[in-house]
Enzyme design. Sequence first.
Site, PDB file in Angstrom:
ATOM      1  N   ASP A 214      27.299  16.089   8.995  1.00  0.00           N
ATOM      2  CA  ASP A 214      26.004  16.576   9.549  1.00  0.00           C
ATOM      3  C   ASP A 214      25.206  17.082   8.708  1.00  0.00           C
ATOM      4  OD1 ASP A 214      24.243  17.698  11.598  1.00  0.00           O
ATOM      5  OD2 ASP A 214      25.043  19.566  11.173  1.00  0.00           O
TER       6      ASP A 214
ATOM      7  N   ASP B 152      16.099  17.063  15.150  1.00  0.00           N
ATOM      8  CA  ASP B 152      16.683  18.304  14.366  1.00  0.00           C
ATOM      9  C   ASP B 152      17.132  17.663  12.806  1.00  0.00           C
ATOM     10  OD1 ASP B 152      17.924  20.343  13.091  1.00  0.00           O
ATOM     11  OD2 ASP B 152      19.486  20.512  14.604  1.00  0.00           O
TER      12      ASP B 152
ATOM     13  N   LYS C 149      30.150  21.123  17.333  1.00  0.00           N
ATOM     14  CA  LYS C 149      29.866  20.596  15.908  1.00  0.00           C
ATOM     15  C   LYS C 149      31.337  20.282  15.672  1.00  0.00           C
ATOM     16  CE  LYS C 149      27.554  21.224  11.690  1.00  0.00           C
ATOM     17  NZ  LYS C 149      26.598  21.903  10.967  1.00  0.00           N
TER      18      LYS C 149
ATOM     19  N   TRP D 275      23.838  27.229  19.496  1.00  0.00           N
ATOM     20  CA  TRP D 275      24.694  26.853  18.467  1.00  0.00           C
ATOM     21  C   TRP D 275      25.054  28.016  17.494  1.00  0.00           C
ATOM     22  CZ3 TRP D 275      24.130  26.741  13.399  1.00  0.00           C
ATOM     23  CH2 TRP D 275      25.218  26.025  12.392  1.00  0.00           C
TER      24      TRP D 275
ATOM     25  N   ASP E 120      24.351  16.566  19.562  1.00  0.00           N
ATOM     26  CA  ASP E 120      23.594  16.253  18.300  1.00  0.00           C
ATOM     27  C   ASP E 120      24.240  15.359  17.638  1.00  0.00           C
ATOM     28  OD1 ASP E 120      23.203  16.461  15.318  1.00  0.00           O
ATOM     29  OD2 ASP E 120      21.987  18.199  15.722  1.00  0.00           O
TER      30      ASP E 120
ATOM     31  N   HIS F 203      26.715  15.694  14.956  1.00  0.00           N
ATOM     32  CA  HIS F 203      27.988  16.719  15.203  1.00  0.00           C
ATOM     33  C   HIS F 203      29.200  16.099  15.686  1.00  0.00           C
ATOM     34  CE1 HIS F 203      25.228  20.411  15.266  1.00  0.00           C
ATOM     35  NE2 HIS F 203      24.858  19.757  14.245  1.00  0.00           N
TER      36      HIS F 203
ATOM     37  N   ASP G  59      21.740  16.132   8.420  1.00  0.00           N
ATOM     38  CA  ASP G  59      20.433  16.323   8.971  1.00  0.00           C
ATOM     39  C   ASP G  59      19.405  15.478   7.994  1.00  0.00           C
ATOM     40  OD1 ASP G  59      20.374  18.010  11.168  1.00  0.00           O
ATOM     41  OD2 ASP G  59      21.573  19.554  10.008  1.00  0.00           O
TER      42      ASP G  59
ATOM     43  N   GLU H 111      26.018  23.718  22.302  1.00  0.00           N
ATOM     44  CA  GLU H 111      25.866  22.678  21.298  1.00  0.00           C
ATOM     45  C   GLU H 111      27.193  22.660  20.530  1.00  0.00           C
ATOM     46  OE1 GLU H 111      23.246  20.937  17.723  1.00  0.00           O
ATOM     47  OE2 GLU H 111      22.726  22.465  18.475  1.00  0.00           O
TER      48      GLU H 111
ATOM     49  N   HIS I 129      19.756  16.597  20.359  1.00  0.00           N
ATOM     50  CA  HIS I 129      19.168  16.700  18.944  1.00  0.00           C
ATOM     51  C   HIS I 129      19.405  15.335  18.231  1.00  0.00           C
ATOM     52  CE1 HIS I 129      18.841  21.346  18.523  1.00  0.00           C
ATOM     53  NE2 HIS I 129      18.299  20.826  19.566  1.00  0.00           N
TER      54      HIS I 129
END
Length: 420
Positions: free
Chosen positions: A294, A327, A226, A183, A259, A262, A296, A224, A286
Amino acid sequence: MNRYEEAKKLYAELGVDTDAAIKALKTVPVSLHCWQGDDVRGFDQKVDALSGGIQTTGNYPGRAGTPEELMADLDLALSLCPGTKKINLHACYAIFDEENGGWVDRDKIEPKHFKKWVDFCKERGLGADFNPTFFSHPKCDPLTLSSTNEETRRFWIEHGRACIRISEYLAKELGQPCIMNIWTGDGFKDIPADRMGPRIRYKESIDAILAEPFDFDLVKPCVESKVFGIGVEAYTVGSAEFSLSYAAANKDKCIPLMDNGHYHPTEVVSDKIPALLAFFDEIALHVTRGIRWDSDHVVLLDDETREIAKEIVRTGGIDGRVKIALDYFDASINRISAWTVGFRNMQKALLMAMVTPNNELTKLQVAGDWTELMVRQEELKTLPFGDIWDEYCKECGVPADRKWFEIVKDYEKEVLSKRG
């Protein structure tokens, strides 16, 4: 009859064997990310703040500042989490000392710089996953694999190739496949004049990384995507379409990774899991919690986490087709609690999905009986799942809910509060 036996009987009336579900979940690996413990700082660069499209917020006391502190904190979190665990490492967590020749830059890292992590994992029976670190480095210009500067691209390609070698080392040493995720935060803050060029360079760079020889049974490279990041609000090189297309065109050496922070907020990864598994033998996840973007946040037992787990279970993903990793990184709260809450919630969601009578519900759907399907799905929400979860924790030898947090508070008082 104790509470678990009573709950077991209720689930059995629905055709669910809770003993079998508990036994099965014990074998499903979930990868715990090391970077929650030190706010994604790592040990290879002296950085005061993250760069490259990510950031962490907060300054809660007790952040790990050395490999020894991070490992000690991980040990406590692992002791509070049930089930089979792996550790997810970033390349910036290389450990340099006199024994292995001291510091080298990211294009020169070697397996020997992760030997102490291998020793850590071996002592605890853990597998390990790995990530090249394409951020928080002077050679982010700010682009990496898609840069117009050939020297910059070459540096990051060599970093990626080094990470392939390290991933295979981890897999061989620990006897488990290593998921290696690519990523980058490459992109632009405002509207670009050329959208194609960066993606062609990005593709060619990933091609060059994956040209490094490796055993696909041991190393599972991922790409990955995003939507956007800080400083790349207008255009992200590794978009969802790019990353998924790359994985589809290179299925012999690459798998897709999703993810769930994302994507656009109206998209859900839970729906994408069965879509991808219709075409890929393996996919990676993730699991995080995005709020508006995003961000997290720590994984909660919220609707999307539960839906992700349902689709992993319903599609047979717990047998290894779906590689599960966490993640998130929150520096505003106790970091060990953040690890523990997120991991236990992922496990809760999986167990909840495994004690759902999925076959019976599917029969109602096939029969077109949407009324009874809704009724049954709603009734499941008030079953005594907590008693099944407590039994799972007991069998795994970890504290139940309502008990583990006192252990973390004692550790904060005795250890974290004394760090500089």
